[in-house]
Design a protein around this motif. Structure first.
Motif, PDB file in Angstrom:
ATOM      1  N   TRP A 178      40.775  43.730  47.012  1.00 42.60           N
ATOM      2  CA  TRP A 178      40.626  44.073  45.604  1.00 42.60           C
ATOM      3  C   TRP A 178      39.156  44.083  45.208  1.00 42.60           C
ATOM      4  CZ3 TRP A 178      38.800  41.197  41.407  1.00 42.60           C
ATOM      5  CH2 TRP A 178      39.012  41.796  40.167  1.00 42.60           C
ATOM      6  N   TYR A 230      36.815  47.443  43.995  1.00 46.14           N
ATOM      7  CA  TYR A 230      36.192  47.498  42.676  1.00 46.14           C
ATOM      8  C   TYR A 230      34.685  47.264  42.734  1.00 46.14           C
ATOM      9  CZ  TYR A 230      40.505  48.139  40.222  1.00 46.14           C
ATOM     10  OH  TYR A 230      41.678  48.670  39.759  1.00 46.14           O
ATOM     11  N   TYR A 257      33.472  53.440  40.987  1.00 47.16           N
ATOM     12  CA  TYR A 257      34.074  52.364  41.765  1.00 47.16           C
ATOM     13  C   TYR A 257      34.425  52.903  43.148  1.00 47.16           C
ATOM     14  CZ  TYR A 257      34.530  49.565  37.560  1.00 47.16           C
ATOM     15  OH  TYR A 257      34.268  48.850  36.431  1.00 47.16           O
ATOM     16  N   LYS A 277      36.935  52.576  45.033  1.00 48.22           N
ATOM     17  CA  LYS A 277      38.290  53.090  45.188  1.00 48.22           C
ATOM     18  C   LYS A 277      38.433  54.524  44.663  1.00 48.22           C
ATOM     19  CE  LYS A 277      40.234  51.387  40.877  1.00 48.22           C
ATOM     20  NZ  LYS A 277      40.892  52.526  40.347  1.00 48.22           N
ATOM     21  N   ARG A 286      33.264  55.865  36.373  1.00 45.90           N
ATOM     22  CA  ARG A 286      33.744  54.669  35.693  1.00 45.90           C
ATOM     23  C   ARG A 286      34.296  55.008  34.312  1.00 45.90           C
ATOM     24  NH1 ARG A 286      29.650  49.734  34.945  1.00 45.90           N
ATOM     25  NH2 ARG A 286      28.723  51.288  33.614  1.00 45.90           N
TER      26      ARG A 286
END
Length: 140
Positions: A82, A86, A107, A109, A119
């Motif tokens: 995670w 991020y 980001y 991902k 973003r």
């Protein structure tokens, strides 16, 4: 991906071992009940089987630490994944013909081969001739 598969296999193997142990414990209790209620049962034998059954219930299964360990490893991997997804990146798009340069904050991902999503939610598609320079936002 391989880590997730190994953690899942470890959890399934641990649960299967725990289930087998419970089945064996249930079988032992049933045997003790049969001996206690059978025609040859006496009071001293029944008392001894009750005492051993109570002490056996207090033993900690070796599967419990394995399950806790697997849970900690899985949680750690999930947290790492995670945080990695991020991670904020600075993306510079350079057009080779005009030399124009644009900077976006993305980001990790949201960065993919044909473009990215900033973003703020802006979707950017890249031409085949565009150059990208990607670096972490916290680097100078």
């Amino acid at each position: 991906m391989l880590g997730k598969l190994l953690v899942a296999l470890l959890v399934f193997a641990s649960l299967y071992g725990l289930w087998l142990k419970q089945q064996a414990s249930l079988k032992q209790r049933q045997e003790a009940e049969r001996r206690k209620t059978g025609p040859l049962a006496d009071d001293t034998f029944a008392d001894n089987t009750r005492a051993t059954a109570l002490t056996q219930g207090k033993k900690m299964s070796p599967l419990i630490p394995a399950l806790i360990f697997a849970l900690l490893i899985g949680s750690g991997y999930g947290l790492y994944h995670w945080r990695d997804q991020y991670q904020l990146l600075e993306v510079r798009v350079i057009q080779p013909l005009s030399g124009a340069e644009e900077i976006f904050w993305v980001y990790k991902k949201d960065l993919y081969e044909g473009g990215f999503t900033t973003r703020e939610g802006q979707r950017v598609r890249l031409a085949a001739s565009d150059r990208l320079q990607v670096r972490r936002a916290d680097q100078p």
